[in-house]
Scaffold this active site. Structure first.
Site, mmCIF file in Angstrom:
data_model
loop_
_atom_site.group_PDB
_atom_site.id
_atom_site.type_symbol
_atom_site.label_atom_id
_atom_site.label_comp_id
_atom_site.label_asym_id
_atom_site.label_seq_id
_atom_site.Cartn_x
_atom_site.Cartn_y
_atom_site.Cartn_z
ATOM 1 N N ARG A 21 22.498 18.311 0.284
ATOM 2 C CA ARG A 21 22.426 19.769 0.369
ATOM 3 C C ARG A 21 23.331 20.422 -0.673
ATOM 4 O O ARG A 21 22.945 21.422 -1.294
ATOM 5 C CB ARG A 21 22.794 20.241 1.769
ATOM 6 C CG ARG A 21 21.709 19.924 2.788
ATOM 7 C CD ARG A 21 22.017 20.440 4.169
ATOM 8 N NE ARG A 21 22.279 21.876 4.111
ATOM 9 C CZ ARG A 21 23.194 22.486 4.861
ATOM 10 N NH1 ARG A 21 23.917 21.793 5.716
ATOM 11 N NH2 ARG A 21 23.375 23.780 4.771
ATOM 12 N N MET A 22 24.520 19.878 -0.893
ATOM 13 C CA MET A 22 25.440 20.425 -1.890
ATOM 14 C C MET A 22 24.831 20.305 -3.288
ATOM 15 O O MET A 22 24.830 21.266 -4.059
ATOM 16 C CB MET A 22 26.789 19.687 -1.833
ATOM 17 C CG MET A 22 27.811 20.138 -2.877
ATOM 18 S SD MET A 22 27.686 19.368 -4.513
ATOM 19 C CE MET A 22 27.942 17.652 -4.141
ATOM 20 N N GLU A 27 23.067 22.127 -8.280
ATOM 21 C CA GLU A 27 22.555 21.471 -9.487
ATOM 22 C C GLU A 27 21.069 21.773 -9.677
ATOM 23 O O GLU A 27 20.219 21.196 -8.994
ATOM 24 C CB GLU A 27 22.756 19.953 -9.415
ATOM 25 C CG GLU A 27 24.198 19.524 -9.484
ATOM 26 C CD GLU A 27 24.836 19.793 -10.830
ATOM 27 O OE1 GLU A 27 24.143 19.742 -11.870
ATOM 28 O OE2 GLU A 27 26.045 20.066 -10.841
ATOM 29 N N ARG A 54 1.354 2.726 -7.263
ATOM 30 C CA ARG A 54 1.858 3.923 -6.565
ATOM 31 C C ARG A 54 3.293 3.706 -6.094
ATOM 32 O O ARG A 54 4.141 4.583 -6.230
ATOM 33 C CB ARG A 54 0.966 4.256 -5.375
ATOM 34 C CG ARG A 54 -0.339 4.869 -5.768
ATOM 35 C CD ARG A 54 -1.124 5.323 -4.548
ATOM 36 N NE ARG A 54 -2.339 5.974 -4.974
ATOM 37 C CZ ARG A 54 -3.555 5.586 -4.626
ATOM 38 N NH1 ARG A 54 -3.731 4.561 -3.812
ATOM 39 N NH2 ARG A 54 -4.602 6.239 -5.067
ATOM 40 N N GLU A 68 20.685 11.191 -10.494
ATOM 41 C CA GLU A 68 21.185 12.570 -10.584
ATOM 42 C C GLU A 68 22.335 12.788 -9.593
ATOM 43 O O GLU A 68 23.313 13.469 -9.904
ATOM 44 C CB GLU A 68 20.056 13.569 -10.327
ATOM 45 C CG GLU A 68 20.448 15.009 -10.535
ATOM 46 C CD GLU A 68 20.881 15.320 -11.953
ATOM 47 O OE1 GLU A 68 21.916 16.011 -12.109
ATOM 48 O OE2 GLU A 68 20.222 14.890 -12.912
ATOM 49 N N GLU A 75 30.588 14.026 -12.374
ATOM 50 C CA GLU A 75 31.016 15.338 -12.871
ATOM 51 C C GLU A 75 32.039 15.982 -11.944
ATOM 52 O O GLU A 75 33.038 16.544 -12.403
ATOM 53 C CB GLU A 75 29.804 16.252 -13.033
ATOM 54 C CG GLU A 75 28.895 15.845 -14.167
ATOM 55 C CD GLU A 75 27.631 16.682 -14.255
ATOM 56 O OE1 GLU A 75 27.353 17.470 -13.314
ATOM 57 O OE2 GLU A 75 26.928 16.559 -15.253
ATOM 58 N N LYS A 93 31.120 12.176 -18.516
ATOM 59 C CA LYS A 93 30.017 13.057 -18.132
ATOM 60 C C LYS A 93 28.758 12.747 -18.938
ATOM 61 O O LYS A 93 27.649 12.727 -18.393
ATOM 62 C CB LYS A 93 30.418 14.519 -18.305
ATOM 63 C CG LYS A 93 31.410 14.992 -17.269
ATOM 64 C CD LYS A 93 31.721 16.462 -17.486
ATOM 65 C CE LYS A 93 32.573 17.024 -16.380
ATOM 66 N NZ LYS A 93 32.710 18.485 -16.461
ATOM 67 N N ASP A 94 28.928 12.515 -20.230
ATOM 68 C CA ASP A 94 27.783 12.182 -21.076
ATOM 69 C C ASP A 94 27.151 10.857 -20.658
ATOM 70 O O ASP A 94 25.928 10.704 -20.667
ATOM 71 C CB ASP A 94 28.190 12.129 -22.545
ATOM 72 C CG ASP A 94 28.516 13.507 -23.123
ATOM 73 O OD1 ASP A 94 28.280 14.518 -22.430
ATOM 74 O OD2 ASP A 94 29.018 13.546 -24.260
ATOM 75 N N SER A 97 25.066 11.452 -17.593
ATOM 76 C CA SER A 97 23.824 12.109 -17.999
ATOM 77 C C SER A 97 22.872 11.110 -18.649
ATOM 78 O O SER A 97 21.661 11.147 -18.415
ATOM 79 C CB SER A 97 24.136 13.252 -18.960
ATOM 80 O OG SER A 97 22.958 13.910 -19.354
#
Length: 117
Positions: A21-22, A27, A54, A68, A75, A93-94, A97
């Protein structure tokens, strides 16, 4: 013993939901990946694909969401430790990502391979 294990499971589920939820609230990239996954899932169900194809598409889409979440955790930890710019913080951080991007490339690659045979 079973009651204790159920309690631990319940706590983990609660904390995971709170984390989801956060991230959903904070984000936009997670929201974008959810919508991309919804489109991917719909397409996988409409096209004449095997069950294994599938399953691969759905599993890789879910892994993008997990990546993610990990990236957001990285982060948040970096920002908690120091809001000031530092090259190592940027690198961390990079790298997070990049992990999301690589996972997304895997999902896209699976689509390409499945579609072109």
């Amino acid at each position: 013993m079973i009651v204790e294990q159920w309690k631990r499971f319940s706590d983990r589920a609660k904390w995971s939901w709170e984390g989801w939820r956060m991230i959903w609230r904070e984000e936009a990239s997670l929201q974008q990946w959810v919508w991309a996954n919804a489109a991917s899932f719909t397409l996988a169900m409409v096209l004449d694909l095997s069950t294994a194809e599938r399953a691969l598409i759905v599993a890789l889409g879910i892994l993008v969401l997990a990546a993610e979440c990990y990236n957001t955790a990285i982060e948040r930890c970096i920002d908690y430790l120091s809001p000031a710019y530092h090259p190592l913080a940027k690198a961390a951080k990079d790298a997070g990502s990049a992990g999301v991007t690589i996972t997304a490339i895997a999902a896209g690659g699976a689509w390409v391979i499945i579609l072109i045979g």
